[in-house]
Motif scaffolding. Structure first.
Motif, mmCIF file in Angstrom:
data_model
loop_
_atom_site.group_PDB
_atom_site.id
_atom_site.type_symbol
_atom_site.label_atom_id
_atom_site.label_comp_id
_atom_site.label_asym_id
_atom_site.label_seq_id
_atom_site.Cartn_x
_atom_site.Cartn_y
_atom_site.Cartn_z
ATOM 1 N N THR A 80 0.848 -1.188 0.000
ATOM 2 C CA THR A 80 0.000 0.000 0.000
ATOM 3 C C THR A 80 0.883 1.237 0.000
ATOM 4 O OG1 THR A 80 -1.522 -1.265 1.324
ATOM 5 C CG2 THR A 80 -1.976 1.077 1.113
ATOM 6 N N PRO A 81 1.264 1.710 -1.157
ATOM 7 C CA PRO A 81 2.171 2.861 -1.195
ATOM 8 C C PRO A 81 1.567 4.116 -0.588
ATOM 9 C CG PRO A 81 1.997 1.823 -3.337
ATOM 10 C CD PRO A 81 0.936 1.234 -2.490
ATOM 11 N N LEU A 82 0.318 4.365 -0.870
ATOM 12 C CA LEU A 82 -0.315 5.561 -0.335
ATOM 13 C C LEU A 82 -1.651 5.134 0.228
ATOM 14 C CD1 LEU A 82 0.367 8.015 -3.279
ATOM 15 C CD2 LEU A 82 1.442 8.019 -1.056
ATOM 16 N N PRO A 83 -2.157 5.915 1.137
ATOM 17 C CA PRO A 83 -3.479 5.579 1.659
ATOM 18 C C PRO A 83 -4.486 5.529 0.503
ATOM 19 C CG PRO A 83 -2.495 7.414 2.866
ATOM 20 C CD PRO A 83 -1.581 7.099 1.750
ATOM 21 N N GLN A 84 -5.357 4.576 0.530
ATOM 22 C CA GLN A 84 -6.371 4.409 -0.524
ATOM 23 C C GLN A 84 -5.753 4.112 -1.878
ATOM 24 O OE1 GLN A 84 -9.566 4.238 0.059
ATOM 25 N NE2 GLN A 84 -9.093 4.591 2.205
ATOM 26 N N LEU A 85 -4.551 3.630 -1.890
ATOM 27 C CA LEU A 85 -3.908 3.369 -3.166
ATOM 28 C C LEU A 85 -3.013 2.165 -2.957
ATOM 29 C CD1 LEU A 85 -3.915 4.819 -5.873
ATOM 30 C CD2 LEU A 85 -1.768 5.827 -5.244
ATOM 31 N N SER A 86 -3.515 1.016 -3.390
ATOM 32 C CA SER A 86 -2.730 -0.171 -3.070
ATOM 33 C C SER A 86 -2.284 -0.856 -4.352
ATOM 34 C CB SER A 86 -3.565 -1.137 -2.242
ATOM 35 O OG SER A 86 -4.675 -1.533 -2.997
ATOM 36 N N LEU A 87 -1.272 -1.674 -4.173
ATOM 37 C CA LEU A 87 -0.769 -2.485 -5.258
ATOM 38 C C LEU A 87 -1.432 -3.834 -5.070
ATOM 39 C CD1 LEU A 87 1.328 -1.575 -7.294
ATOM 40 C CD2 LEU A 87 3.048 -2.750 -5.965
ATOM 41 N N SER A 88 -2.487 -4.136 -5.822
ATOM 42 C CA SER A 88 -3.169 -5.391 -5.534
ATOM 43 C C SER A 88 -3.640 -6.077 -6.816
ATOM 44 C CB SER A 88 -4.339 -5.150 -4.586
ATOM 45 O OG SER A 88 -5.029 -4.005 -4.963
ATOM 46 N N LEU A 89 -3.811 -7.391 -6.685
ATOM 47 C CA LEU A 89 -4.212 -8.225 -7.819
ATOM 48 C C LEU A 89 -5.560 -8.839 -7.518
ATOM 49 C CD1 LEU A 89 -0.835 -10.101 -8.286
ATOM 50 C CD2 LEU A 89 -1.606 -8.096 -9.519
ATOM 51 N N TYR A 90 -6.336 -9.105 -8.572
ATOM 52 C CA TYR A 90 -7.563 -9.861 -8.376
ATOM 53 C C TYR A 90 -7.933 -10.586 -9.660
ATOM 54 C CZ TYR A 90 -10.827 -6.613 -10.730
ATOM 55 O OH TYR A 90 -11.518 -5.858 -11.637
ATOM 56 N N THR A 91 -8.897 -11.467 -9.541
ATOM 57 C CA THR A 91 -9.300 -12.211 -10.731
ATOM 58 C C THR A 91 -10.592 -11.626 -11.262
ATOM 59 O OG1 THR A 91 -10.562 -13.752 -9.395
ATOM 60 C CG2 THR A 91 -8.295 -14.336 -9.888
ATOM 61 N N GLU A 92 -10.642 -11.576 -12.568
ATOM 62 C CA GLU A 92 -11.794 -10.935 -13.210
ATOM 63 C C GLU A 92 -11.786 -11.444 -14.643
ATOM 64 O OE1 GLU A 92 -12.823 -7.823 -16.042
ATOM 65 O OE2 GLU A 92 -10.796 -8.364 -15.436
#
Lengths: 103, 182, 490, 485, 115, 165, 97
Positions: free
Chosen positions: D63-75
């Motif tokens: 999570t580099p910044l609040p409300q801004l994360s480095l994340s993965l998901y399936t879609e």
């Protein structure tokens, strides 16, 4: 008594300052380095001594007068020494006295 | 009466400064600078700053001049000083000078006992020097105790200069052991 | 007990170590001492940061005299953050300093170099931590004198002229600060920052205070190399020994920017300094000009160190823009860029130090093919460069993000675009180096990779560049707190 | 294996592979084995993710910044892209082994390392859970493909690399970053959300501007006038061109366009405000113009490059039609175009390896010497044109349906005209190969097929094009799934 | 002393500007240092003038005198003088080194030879 | 100055007085103008006068350069050390009141010590400045210009390392 | 008495101006040194007089320092000349005869 001391010291101070000014004028007006050196000597010896004497009379016997005497001694020793060294150095450095027949 | 002396001395000082600006001989400038410092010290005496006068005489007229002479001895004395074109410098100094004149409009007069600078903390120093520290020379007590940390910094500055000059000009003993070829 | 004295120890430990170095006089020992002391002050700075973050500001009365009478150390989040930057940069760079400096300079008394280094550290820490404006001047001079010395030690003879130029400009700057302090003292009668902040509003309308403010701003800007007063910086950075350049790039201008912040927002109020004196506009314009003109100048440099030096001036422009916005986000951007720029520039200069160590040159033409011979060094340089450009997952991105955000908050579209556009100029000058290093062949065939002791600090900073780019929550929260605190006047 | 672990592994595995490849420097066999093994394992992992139909699962990396994360998901859309990319990586690897060995290229280890890193970045782009993550991996992709583009190290390659990097970085930092910060500023987050996150949060008057920032900011989508990098990158070796055009780069671009349209703006929101109109025309112009330019190119790879620009225009156009049919078509076109274009590039590379010829006018009659290659090329061309018996039919079909549904008849016409142009510039190549007579030249060397690995790869992809025609159903269902959740 | 008014300050400004002018206009490095010194000295006088109190005497406590000049500027200037001499010493040391490296202490000559 | 007999005699007379005066200024600083800094400068000036008149090598035998460098560090250490002692005695840094049981006496002691530290540092830094400037005479050592190139740099070092006999 | 002091002080200042004139105009280096020396002497007197003028004559230490510094300064300059003009490489290091 105080008045006498005041008058004498005033005379000394005025006289001393006169010598200082005269020496200053000499410093400007004299034709060559060695004569100017001579004029400066007037300031450092007679002028300085008279002024210091005048102040010494005002100071009376105290720590102040001791310091004044110290200054007097200091000037008396260093002044001529410096002048001497300066003259010698200038002579060494090639400054020639200006002779009358030069002009 | 003191004002007259102050006046005359300051006028003289300004004259010195202008003379130094105009002088082309480097050695002359160095000599005049020595005189200038002595003169400055006189003004400090007139303005009651005897400690400062003491220091300025010893440092400005003594050490600085000796150092400048020492440098001149290495670089040669018969140097004429060249000046670059004067327009932009005049412009810069003129602007800053104007700013300063502008600043002086609202300054308290010299010697005003009711100037903020003379009312705020200073009475505490003068009183404290007598009672808390017990030293008559207020300058010493402020210098060494109240603002002793500044003085520590000051000593560090002079130490830095010593280190710096040594580093730049000092010569180490030849280290034969570290140079196998030599 | 010891924790109460931490503010004093922060400065005093390096100060004590400096003369100790002169007494010790043995090169390796003094280096070790300097290293140890630097890391200790880094630890103290971190402790102070944590303490001030959780417990609020601290005050320390030196000599036991209460504030307006004596000198006070006032630590809050703002300067604790800067303390961490300065001591951290010094600690990391010092590791490589020994090898690098002995290689580059021909000084016989290396112990004096570390003495100078410690004095510079002392000065910078002292400026940052103090709550007394005259004390700022004194420690500024300690830092300045020692940095003139350190710059003059550079391998090229032009280091001397650079140092002289720096000395003249720096002294003018310091004297301007002295004049400013004098004018303020004239009108208020105090030198303590908090006291000044209380007393200035009463006399804020006088021309004297305004002129004093102008002199302070000019003087500090000179020291901070704010465009167009940056004249000394490119030469000083180019010719100083690499380790010194890295140290100075990471700390000296940062401290001056901090001072600017302190004077703008704490001593004078934000309304006075930015609105009444119209500095918001002036700084904004200067900042925008700086980021473009200096980046453009950087593109045309053939010496990589000089190129990065010009880039530093441009980066100061970003900080100035952040300050001029005077919003929480803007200030956060400025403060966080203080930290981030220290990380990236320091890493880049250290990488250059590795190159100088092997090649004795940082001219672009001599760098041909170095990417193949010194893969780790150049990889570090590339990552540092990417950070400078502002590529995501590096710290440069975080700064840019906040700066753009701050511009958008004010609905200044043009500014947002200018900020990103100028960072594209960085692509050009960084890529000139990258192309030369990787795609040209040059006479560096027998060059080896730099020694480990130079590579490790470089990579520590590079990893920090990435770490704080990927997880910037902490730095941002510190910076935001600092910004909030600056904006709420005493 | 948990889904989170699999998600992380999709990104980490290629990176791990890159490290192993770097370590196995100067031992080609081990290096290439690792490359292939990584590719296969990655494909299997992605397939496993495909199997998990448990809805979207999110994995926060940092999570580099609040409300801004480095994340993965399936879609679904992302999974489709991931499957295509990882599947094609296997084939590209096989092909590049043949190509690199056949050509005795320099710096092969560096090539494989950066290839693996770019696949890792592609996986990141495909599975990113928010715009920020997408942006991060998008930039990594740009940077990691730069050394591939400039692989040859010649002045021409450097020039191409400069244009490539310059355009992609300047668009992404200059426009996309600003657009992102703006979005973050108004919406407060950047998470991909069905229906968009901007609804009611932004002044509709600004919407066309923001949309333009996104579309031009995603320079990899090669919307004119920011398409110059694609022809410039043609200096790269053929496997890299395949990677750029089919597997990773341009697909990442159009994929990002689809994602932004669907999950940031929301189709309904865009449709109601009509912000898409002028950009739709931009895309249409790109489609037609690029096709016309492709006609004028004699260099095979340059022609293919402009063809790609044109085909990307289809997908952007599909996105700008803002209805579900067009989006489905666009998504499917990612897959079908990938297969078709990779086949064509493989063929171009195979021809180059076998004959060292690059210009179409010199290739007359080669089809008889290289029958497999030319057959594959025919199939690939047919697929791109969108003729029956190839997968290309379906994607174009749905795109056209989208245009009908949006009642944009002009766009329908654009599809038709450009398909005709496709015929003109693509089909002519195999025709010349098979039916024109080989020019009589002094050399008597017999032209043979390219190395086996290359031929194998291009045959596989050609078969894939045909398979796509018969098994399009799962693809369609996956895409429709986006709108049914 | 009230008759002085702002005279001290004006003289200070003149000195300040002369010093700055020398620094900028002179190409001789030693002359620059002299200019810097004059510039700094003017600031010293500025400070000391701030601390002057009419009718007061030097801040050394003596029975019977109650009005003293302000000692604080004196302290500050003592420090500043030391800083000044430290800068001068370092600057001159650099000048000496420049001389041995470039064989000149004229800025323009140095820049023409070093490029 | 080998010919200046007058100077040499006067100097022999003056120098002890100067050094004595320096000590007076040092310890009288609490009561009158003066203090460590001024005293240090005067003390240094006395030594410099000696060096000027009797030669640098003569004074370097008495006051060796290494001693000078050492002492300039010691003075600063003394100053900073007083602060550390007050820290250990339970006060703040540089709080002299804790140096002795009686705060006023403690202040006296502290000021005396730190002024001494100032004096030592200043005096010896002055002397070391003089040594550095007076001892740096590249003009007659024929030093090759400082160009930054390695070869000339070595030659330069070789010249500079030569100590004058 | 104050008036007398002021007059003395002004007279000394006048003398200083004369010395300054010499210092500015030269023409030889020795003239400049002489001017400095003379000026220094006048300064010593000036300080002494100022002490009395301001009725705090206990600061004469400063005057003493002036005299001292003036002397050392002059010696330094002379030393400098000797070194410069005679060019003796060991003129600083000559042992006394």
């Amino acid at each position: 008594m105080n008045v006498v001391i005041d008058i004498v010291s005033a005379v000394c101070l005025i006289g001393g300052s006169a010598f200082v000014v005269i020496g200053g004028i000499g410093l400007i007006r004299m034709p060559d380095f060695f004569t100017r050196l001579h004029a400066a000597g007037v300031c450092e010896t007679l002028g300085a001594w008279l002024v210091l004497l005048g102040l010494l009379l005002q100071a009376g016997w105290s720590m102040v007068s001791v310091k004044l005497i110290m200054i007097f001694l200091m000037l008396a020793i260093t002044g001529p020494t410096a002048t001497h060294a300066l003259a010698k150095s200038a002579l060494h450095g090639g400054v020639k006295p200006k002779h009358l027949d030069d002009n | 009466m003191e004002a007259i002396v102050d006046f005359a001395l300051l006028a003289g000082l300004a004259a010195w400064a202008v003379a130094i600006v105009r002088l082309r001989s480097l050695f002359g400038a160095a000599m005049l600078f020595g005189i200038y410092s002595l003169h400055c010290a006189l003004i400090f005496v007139v303005l009651d700053a005897v400690d400062v006068a003491f220091t300025e005489a010893a440092v400005g007229a003594g050490i600085s001049t000796v150092l400048i002479l020492g440098t001149l001895a290495i670089t040669g004395i018969k140097l004429e000083v060249r000046h670059t074109r004067a327009l932009i410098p005049l412009l810069i100094t003129g602007t800053i000078g104007a700013a300063l004149i502008y600043a002086s409009v609202d300054m308290p007069l010299v010697g005003d006992p009711n100037a903020p600078a003379n009312l705020h903390i200073v009475p505490d120093y003068i009183e404290g020097s007598a009672t808390e520290i017990g030293i008559p020379n207020v300058v010493t007590s402020v210098l060494a105790s109240y603002r002793g940390y500044d003085t520590l910094g000051e000593v560090t500055v002079i130490f830095t200069a010593g280190v710096g000059v040594l580093c730049l000009l000092g010569r180490g003993k030849p280290k034969r052991s570290r140079k196998p070829r030599g | 007990m010891i924790s109460a004295h931490l503010p004093a120890l922060q400065v005093v430990i390096p100060l004590l170590a400096a003369p100790a170095c002169v007494v010790v006089r043995q090169s390796t020992l003094t280096w070790l001492l300097a290293l140890l002391v630097s890391w200790i002050s880094f630890a103290i700075a971190l402790t102070l940061l944590v303490q001030t973050f959780f417990n609020g500001p601290m005050s320390y009365e030196l000599g036991g005299w209460a504030a307006p009478l004596g000198i006070e150390y006032a630590v809050d989040v703002v300067n604790a953050f800067v303390l961490v930057i300065v001591s951290g940069v010094s600690s990391v760079v010092l590791i490589s300093a020994k090898e690098s400096i002995e290689r580059e300079t021909h000084i016989k008394r290396t112990h004096l170099v570390y003495t100078g280094w410690l004095l510079c550290l002392t000065g910078l820490l002292g400026i940052t931590i103090t709550g007394d404006v005259f004390n700022v001047f004194v420690f500024l001079e300690i830092a300045s004198l020692s940095s003139y010395l350190l710059v003059s030690l550079g391998p090229d003879r032009r280091a001397l002229t650079a140092a002289f130029q720096y000395l003249v400009m720096g002294t003018i700057g310091a004297t301007f600060i002295l004049i400013g302090v004098g004018l303020l003292y004239m009108m208020t009668g105090t030198l303590n920052m908090a006291d000044l902040a209380q007393r200035i509003p009463g006399v804020a309308q006088t021309t004297t205070v305004r002129a004093g403010f102008a002199f302070l701003v000019l003087g500090i800007s000179l020291k901070a190399a704010v465009f167009p007063l940056h004249y000394w910086l490119p030469n000083a950075y180019t010719f100083a020994p690499s380790a010194v350049t890295a140290f100075m790039a990471g700390s000296a201008t940062k401290v001056s920017i901090y001072l600017l912040l302190r004077f703008f927002f704490d001593i004078f109020s934000e309304t006075f300094s930015l609105r009444t004196m119209r500095l918001d506009l002036i700084l904004l314009i200067l900042g925008v000009i700086a980021i473009f003109s200096m980046s453009l100048v950087a593109i045309y440099q053939s010496n990589v160190k000089r190129m990065l030096a010009y880039s530093s001036v441009a980066q100061v422009g970003y900080m100035v823009i952040g300050i001029s916005l005077a919003t929480t986000t803007g200030l956060t951007a400025g403060i966080v860029h203080l930290f981030n720029h220290a990380l990236m520039k320091c890493a880049l200069f250290l990488a250059l130090g590795c190159i100088v160590f092997r090649l004795n040159s940082v001219d672009l033409k001599d760098l041909a093919g170095v990417g193949r011979r010194m893969p780790w060094t150049m990889a570090a340089f590339v990552i540092g460069g990417l950070s400078l450009i502002g590529v995501p997952a590096t710290v440069g991105f975080i700064s840019k993000w906040y700066l753009v955000l701050a511009a958008l908050e004010r609905d200044w579209w043009w500014l947002a675009f200018m900020v990103v556009a100028s960072s594209l100029l960085a692509v050009i000058y960084i890529w000139r180096v990258v192309e030369t290093a990787y795609f040209k062949t040059g006479p560096v065939a027998n060059t080896e990779e730099a020694p480990l002791i130079l590579l490790v600090p470089t990579w520590v900073l590079i990893v920090a560049n990435i770490y704080f780019g990927v997880s910037a929550v902490d730095t941002i929260s510190f910076a935001t707190r600092a910004a909030d605190q600056l904006l709420s006047t005493f | 294996m948990s889904v989170e672990g699999a998600l992380l592994l999709t990104v980490l595995l290629p990176l791990l592979g890159a490290i192993l490849i770097a370590l196995s420097d100067s031992r080609p066999n081990i290096r290439e084995t690792i490359t292939l093994a990584t590719a296969v394992v990655l494909f299997l992992i992605v397939l496993q993710l495909l199997g998990h139909d448990t809805g979207s699962i999110e994995l926060v990396i940092a999570t580099p910044l609040p409300q801004l994360s480095l994340s993965l998901y399936t879609e679904p859309l992302g999974l489709l892209f991931a499957t295509v990319a990882s599947g094609l990586w296997i084939i590209t690897s096989i092909y590049s082994i043949g190509y690199m060995r056949g050509n005795n290229e320099q710096n092969q280890t560096r090539f494989y390392v950066f290839f693996a890193i770019s696949i890792s970045a592609t996986m990141g782009v495909a599975l990113s859970a928010n715009l920020f993550t997408l942006f991060v991996f998008y930039e990594i992709l740009t940077l990691s493909t730069y050394p591939l583009v400039t692989h040859k190290g010649t002045e021409e390659a450097k020039q191409g690399g400069r244009v490539y990097l310059g355009l992609l970085l300047s668009t992404s930092i200059g426009f996309l970053l600003v657009a992102m910060v703006w979005t973050w500023h108004v919406a407060g987050h950047l998470d991909f959300t069905v229906g968009g996150i901007l609804q009611d949060k932004i002044d509709p008057g600004f919407l066309p501007l923001l949309l333009a920032l996104y579309l031009f900011g995603i320079g990899k989508a090669a919307l004119m006038p920011f398409h110059r990098w694609l022809p410039a990158a043609m200096v790269a070796p053929t496997p890299v061109s395949a990677l750029l055009h089919a597997v990773a780069v341009v697909k990442a671009g159009v994929f990002a366009v689809l994602k932004v349209t669907v999950y940031i703006f929301g189709l309904d929101f865009l449709h109601n405000t009509g912000a898409n109109k002028w950009l739709m025309w931009m895309a249409a112009i790109t489609v037609i113009l690029a096709s016309v330019v492709a006609l004028t190119k004699d260099n095979l790879k340059a022609r293919l490059a402009y063809s790609t620009v044109s085909q990307l225009g289809y997908i952007v156009l599909g996105a700008m039609l803002v209805n579900s049919m067009a989006i489905v078509g666009g998504g499917m076109h990612i897959a079908t175009h990938a297969l078709g274009k990779i086949t064509l590039f493989f063929c171009a590379g195979a021809i180059y390896v076998a004959t060292h010829k690059t210009n179409i006018s010199e290739m007359d009659g080669l089809g008889r010497s290289m029958p497999v290659t030319y057959t594959a090329m025919l199939i690939g061309s047919l697929s791109i044109i969108g003729l029956p018996l190839t997968g290309g039919l379906w994607s174009k079909w749905y795109l056209a349906l989208g245009a009908v549904a949006a009642e944009q008849w002009a766009m329908l016409a654009v599809f038709m005209v450009s398909s005709l142009l496709n015929v003109a510039y693509l089909l002519i190549i195999p025709i010349r190969g098979f039916f024109f007579s080989q020019p009589r030249s002094g050399e008597t060397s017999v032209i043979k097929e390219a190395p086996f690995a290359s031929v194998l790869a291009l045959s596989l992809t050609a078969l894939g094009c045909i398979a796509m025609f018969f098994f399009a159903q799962p693809l369609y269902e996956m895409m429709v799934d986006i709108f049914e959740r | 002393m009230t008759t002085i008014g702002l005279f001290n300050y004006w003289i200070v400004f003149v000195l300040m500007m002369s010093g700055l002018y020398i620094v900028i206009v002179s190409t001789n490095l030693i002359k620059k240092i002299i200019g810097l010194n004059i510039f700094q000295t003017s600031v010293f006088i500025l400070y000391i003038s701030i601390g002057k109190v009419s009718g007061g005497t030097a801040p050394i406590l003596v029975d019977g005198i109650t009005l003293y000049s302000n000692p604080l500027p004196h302290v500050l200037i003592l420090t500043a003088i030391v800083v000044g001499v430290a800068t001068t010493a370092l600057g001159l040391a650099i000048v000496v080194r420049i001389h041995s490296a470039f064989n000149s202490i004229d800025e323009e000559e140095i820049y023409t030879t070093s490029d | 100055m080998e010919h200046h007999i007058v100077l040499r005699v006067v100097a022999k007379l003056l120098i002890p007085v100067i050094l004595l005066f320096a000590l007076y200024v040092q310890f009288h600083g609490d009561y009158g103008p003066g203090g460590g800094f001024q005293a240090g400068v005067i003390f240094g000036a006395g030594l410099i006068l000696y060096a000027l008149i009797f030669g640098l090598q003569t004074i370097k035998k008495v006051v060796t350069p290494s001693f000078v460098h050492y002492m300039s560090g010691v003075g600063l250490l003394l100053y900073a050390g007083v602060g550390v002692i007050s820290l250990f005695k339970g006060g703040n840094y540089l709080d002299y009141s804790f140096l002795s049981a009686d705060p006023v006496h403690g202040q006296h002691l502290g000021i005396l010590l730190i002024e001494l530290g100032v004096g030592i540092t200043v005096a010896f830094v002055m002397v070391s400045l003089f040594y550095a400037f007076a001892g740096y005479r590249q003009a007659d050592l024929k030093v090759p210009p400082d160009t930054g190139h390695e070869a000339t740099e070595k030659a330069r070092d070789a010249v500079l390392e030569r100590e004058p006999q | 008495m104050i008036v007398i002091y002021v007059i003395t002080a002004l007279a000394i200042i006048l003398g200083m101006f004369f010395a300054m004139g010499r210092g500015v105009s030269g023409p030889t280096l020795y003239d400049r040194v002489l001017a400095v020396n003379a000026f220094g002497g006048m300064t010593v007197l000036m300080i002494a007089v100022l002490g009395f003028l301001m009725s705090r004559p206990d600061f004469l230490d400063i005057a003493l320092v002036y005299a001292l510094i003036n002397f050392i300064g002059t010696i330094a300059v002379l030393k400098f000349f000797e070194y410069q003009d005679l060019g003796k490489r060991s003129s600083f290091s000559e042992t006394p005869k």
